[in-house]
Scaffold this motif. Structure first.
Motif, PDB file in Angstrom:
ATOM      1  N   HIS A   1     -15.962  19.846 -22.131  1.00 28.54           N
ATOM      2  CA  HIS A   1     -17.376  19.729 -22.521  1.00 28.54           C
ATOM      3  C   HIS A   1     -17.846  18.276 -22.631  1.00 28.54           C
ATOM      4  O   HIS A   1     -19.029  18.007 -22.602  1.00 28.54           O
ATOM      5  CB  HIS A   1     -17.676  20.531 -23.787  1.00 28.54           C
ATOM      6  N   TYR A   2     -16.908  17.320 -22.749  1.00 31.01           N
ATOM      7  CA  TYR A   2     -17.329  15.918 -22.813  1.00 31.01           C
ATOM      8  C   TYR A   2     -18.009  15.456 -21.536  1.00 31.01           C
ATOM      9  O   TYR A   2     -18.952  14.687 -21.568  1.00 31.01           O
ATOM     10  CB  TYR A   2     -16.133  15.003 -23.150  1.00 31.01           C
TER      11      TYR A   2
ATOM     12  N   LYS B   1      -9.199  11.573 -35.991  1.00 32.24           N
ATOM     13  CA  LYS B   1      -9.925  12.397 -36.959  1.00 32.24           C
ATOM     14  C   LYS B   1      -9.830  11.758 -38.340  1.00 32.24           C
ATOM     15  O   LYS B   1      -8.971  10.909 -38.581  1.00 32.24           O
ATOM     16  CB  LYS B   1      -9.327  13.801 -37.003  1.00 32.24           C
TER      17      LYS B   1
ATOM     18  N   GLN C   1     -22.639   9.650 -28.626  1.00 31.48           N
ATOM     19  CA  GLN C   1     -23.079  10.415 -29.794  1.00 31.48           C
ATOM     20  C   GLN C   1     -22.736   9.654 -31.068  1.00 31.48           C
ATOM     21  O   GLN C   1     -21.835   8.822 -31.040  1.00 31.48           O
ATOM     22  CB  GLN C   1     -22.434  11.818 -29.811  1.00 31.48           C
TER      23      GLN C   1
ATOM     24  N   ASP D   1      -4.874  17.016 -27.530  1.00 30.94           N
ATOM     25  CA  ASP D   1      -6.168  17.616 -27.864  1.00 30.94           C
ATOM     26  C   ASP D   1      -7.341  16.816 -27.288  1.00 30.94           C
ATOM     27  O   ASP D   1      -8.358  17.388 -26.908  1.00 30.94           O
ATOM     28  CB  ASP D   1      -6.302  17.700 -29.394  1.00 30.94           C
ATOM     29  N   MET D   2      -7.207  15.508 -27.221  1.00 31.79           N
ATOM     30  CA  MET D   2      -8.347  14.660 -26.826  1.00 31.79           C
ATOM     31  C   MET D   2      -8.068  13.744 -25.633  1.00 31.79           C
ATOM     32  O   MET D   2      -8.920  13.574 -24.782  1.00 31.79           O
ATOM     33  CB  MET D   2      -8.771  13.774 -28.010  1.00 31.79           C
TER      34      MET D   2
ATOM     35  N   LYS E   1     -18.569   9.778 -37.235  1.00 33.30           N
ATOM     36  CA  LYS E   1     -18.406  10.472 -35.965  1.00 33.30           C
ATOM     37  C   LYS E   1     -19.231   9.728 -34.920  1.00 33.30           C
ATOM     38  O   LYS E   1     -20.464   9.750 -34.960  1.00 33.30           O
ATOM     39  CB  LYS E   1     -18.884  11.919 -36.063  1.00 33.30           C
TER      40      LYS E   1
ATOM     41  N   LYS F   1     -21.694  15.866 -21.450  1.00 38.75           N
ATOM     42  CA  LYS F   1     -22.582  15.198 -22.406  1.00 38.75           C
ATOM     43  C   LYS F   1     -23.585  14.330 -21.643  1.00 38.75           C
ATOM     44  O   LYS F   1     -23.254  13.725 -20.630  1.00 38.75           O
ATOM     45  CB  LYS F   1     -21.775  14.372 -23.415  1.00 38.75           C
TER      46      LYS F   1
ATOM     47  N   TYR G   1      -3.570  25.497 -34.939  1.00 39.10           N
ATOM     48  CA  TYR G   1      -3.587  25.038 -33.552  1.00 39.10           C
ATOM     49  C   TYR G   1      -3.211  23.559 -33.465  1.00 39.10           C
ATOM     50  O   TYR G   1      -2.370  23.148 -32.676  1.00 39.10           O
ATOM     51  CB  TYR G   1      -4.984  25.257 -32.950  1.00 39.10           C
TER      52      TYR G   1
ATOM     53  N   LYS H   1     -10.437  24.968 -22.938  1.00 36.46           N
ATOM     54  CA  LYS H   1      -9.224  24.230 -23.183  1.00 36.46           C
ATOM     55  C   LYS H   1      -8.547  24.789 -24.436  1.00 36.46           C
ATOM     56  O   LYS H   1      -9.212  25.469 -25.189  1.00 36.46           O
ATOM     57  CB  LYS H   1      -9.511  22.739 -23.338  1.00 36.46           C
TER      58      LYS H   1
ATOM     59  N   GLU I   1     -13.926  10.718 -35.012  1.00 38.23           N
ATOM     60  CA  GLU I   1     -14.454  11.856 -35.769  1.00 38.23           C
ATOM     61  C   GLU I   1     -14.257  11.646 -37.258  1.00 38.23           C
ATOM     62  O   GLU I   1     -13.264  11.063 -37.696  1.00 38.23           O
ATOM     63  CB  GLU I   1     -13.736  13.144 -35.351  1.00 38.23           C
TER      64      GLU I   1
ATOM     65  N   HIS J   1     -10.567  14.886 -22.594  1.00 37.10           N
ATOM     66  CA  HIS J   1     -11.829  14.170 -22.752  1.00 37.10           C
ATOM     67  C   HIS J   1     -11.729  12.676 -22.420  1.00 37.10           C
ATOM     68  O   HIS J   1     -12.513  12.150 -21.646  1.00 37.10           O
ATOM     69  CB  HIS J   1     -12.371  14.313 -24.173  1.00 37.10           C
TER      70      HIS J   1
END
Ligand code: BG6
Length: 480
Positions: free
Chosen positions: A181-182, A333, A368, A238-239, A338, A185, A229, A151, A219, A243
């Motif tokens: 990638h989420y 963020k 997480q 981004d999220m 986190k 998990k 970026y 991504k 986060e 995700h």
């Protein structure tokens, strides 16, 4: 012949992702004997470097980022599989050299498989893929060739379509593996098991019993060195687009006919197509954007930036199962901790009067840093007077399994090598999620500056976050 070999070609071999994630994941797959027979990797970068020097770098990345104890011997055998190759992404003739390099590795009577992994800045995605074709690499006789792509896949629907048009002129959809990638998990993969193999959850997983769902991915870190970026991107792109909407789909989807790739993806697509359209009315009841204090001073960030580093939004799914149930999404963020979790809040049950209303049952799926499941129940406090109390039943996965759960990238690389694309994003999923996020961005873009709420680094986000949850007993459970 039955003999085969597999070559992974990593574009972006000197980059952060390769060192932090890909190499440690490959190393762990190697230790556990999961890599295919006769596996090698060519790591491509623009810098001049010998393979010897590159292997030195790998050594330190593995020592730093692999969750397993370091083993000298397995590192030796692992590093022999990897060579460094210099290539300029923009130079066509370099790709022809790469083709010759690949040809020089051909072995009599052995069929080749190729996994091309794009761990580069998205501005190169299309160019690299088109050059795989122009150089003749794509035409090389092989058992299979797959493209794994990181991504962000586009910046909005329009650019995603452009990118997709260009890569799908070279690869078939079934050979394109778009990473989120989420989804890989450990606890996210546990959701199907939890929902569909437990009668107590399967039967109440709907609007009759669930009052709301909260998906929080928080986060502690700020943007760090990624300001260049991030400032043109923001938390929605981004999220949320990837995700958080993926987590929502996995939580909300109907039971797929089977767990086969297309059955699962079809159900996710149905969720995405049932999202209630995001309109501009009562914007502040549906959306909060935040920016942590000091963000504008970060490296490569516009000093007057209006980019959101936090988003809270309320999403509805318009189908029989979820009509009227808010799904709260929150990500940001520069926060206190986190943590990521999915919290399912059930409706309250108050048949008798114990002098105090009971709390709703809560199911926490902890993603997480700790992995596990916690269920909150009302019980009678021991004693001669009937008093209601709340207890937690806790399954702590990270306490029970002493080894680390496999990292998402281990799972994703293995699946891609095995040709299983269930955990990767299909093109129609991507289109629908972009369409949804675009519709939010469209409403936001006029009033972004006035909407943006400042929050302190290390806090729980802007003040108003707490009133964002509908009135009643509900609140953000992550604040507990
Ligand atoms: C990435 C985002 O996709 O996910 C980053 O681009 C974010 O901004 C990261 O920090 C979070 O991933 P994880 O696995 O560390 O929670």
């Amino acid at each position: 012949t039955n003999k085969s070999k597999t070559t992974m070609v990593i574009f972006g071999g000197t980059g952060d992702l390769t060192h932090r994630k890909l190499i440690p994941a490959l190393y762990q797959l190697h230790i556990n004997g999961f890599l295919p027979e006769d596996f090698t990797a060519i790591s491509i970068g623009r810098r001049d470097k010998t393979t010897e020097e590159y292997r030195e770098d790998l050594l330190s990345s593995i020592k730093r980022f692999s969750s397993r104890n370091f083993e000298e011997e397995s590192f030796e055998s692992f590093s022999k599989m990897i060579t460094y190759y210099r290539l300029n992404f923009e130079d066509q003739s370099d790709y022809e050299d790469l083709r010759r390099e690949l040809e020089s590795r051909d072995k009599e009577g052995v069929r080749d498989s190729y996994m091309f992994y794009l761990a580069v800045s998205p501005s190169y995605f299309s160019e690299i893929v088109l050059n795989l074709k122009a150089s003749g690499i794509r035409e090389k006789d092989s058992l299979w060739q797959r493209l794994v792509i990181e991504k962000p896949f586009g910046q909005d629907l329009e650019s995603a379509i452009r990118l997709n048009d260009s890569i799908s002129s070279v690869f078939d959809e079934k050979d394109i593996y778009r990473i989120d990638h989420y989804v890989a998990k450990e606890m996210i993969q546990n959701i199907n098991m939890l929902r569909f193999q437990n009668a107590i959850f399967g039967s109440i997983w709907n609007k009759d019993h669930i009052s709301n769902v909260q998906i929080t991915v928080l986060e502690k870190e700020g943007v760090g060195t990624r300001g260049g970026y991030y400032d043109g991107t923001g938390a929605l792109r981004d999220m949320v687009q990837n995700h958080l909407l993926q987590l929502l789909a996995i939580t909300a989807m109907e039971p797929p006919v089977s767990l086969d790739t297309d059955d699962v993806r079809n159900e996710k697509v149905k969720v995405f197509s049932s999202l209630k359209p995001f309109t501009g009315e009562h914007l502040d009841e549906k959306l909060i954007l935040g920016q942590y204090r000091g963000y504008q001073d970060e490296e490569k960030v516009d000093p007057d930036s209006g980019t959101e580093t936090l988003v809270a939004t309320k999403v509805y799914i318009e189908n029989e199962r979820w009509e009227g149930v808010p799904f709260y999404l929150l990500t940001g963020k520069g926060l206190k901790n986190k943590t990521a979790q999915i919290t399912i809040e059930f409706k309250q049950s108050n048949r008798y009067n114990y002098g105090k209303v009971s709390e709703p049952n809560i199911l926490e799926i902890k993603i997480q840093p700790d992995e596990g499941i916690t269920l909150h129940l009302n019980i009678k406090e021991p004693g001669v007077v009937d008093k209601i109390a709340m207890v937690e039943m806790d399954y702590c996965q990270s306490c029970l399994y002493l080894f680390n759960s496999p990292d998402s990238y281990e799972k994703l690389l293995l699946d891609a090598l095995n040709g299983d694309s269930t955990l990767f994003t299909r093109w129609d999923e991507l289109q629908l999620t972009w369409k949804y996020v675009d519709s939010i961005l469209e409403k936001v873009n006029e009033s972004r500056k006035s909407m943006l709420k400042a929050y302190e680094v290390g806090s729980n986000g802007p003040e108003d976050l707490s009133s964002f949850i509908d009135s009643g007993a509900n609140h953000w459970w992550y604040l507990n």
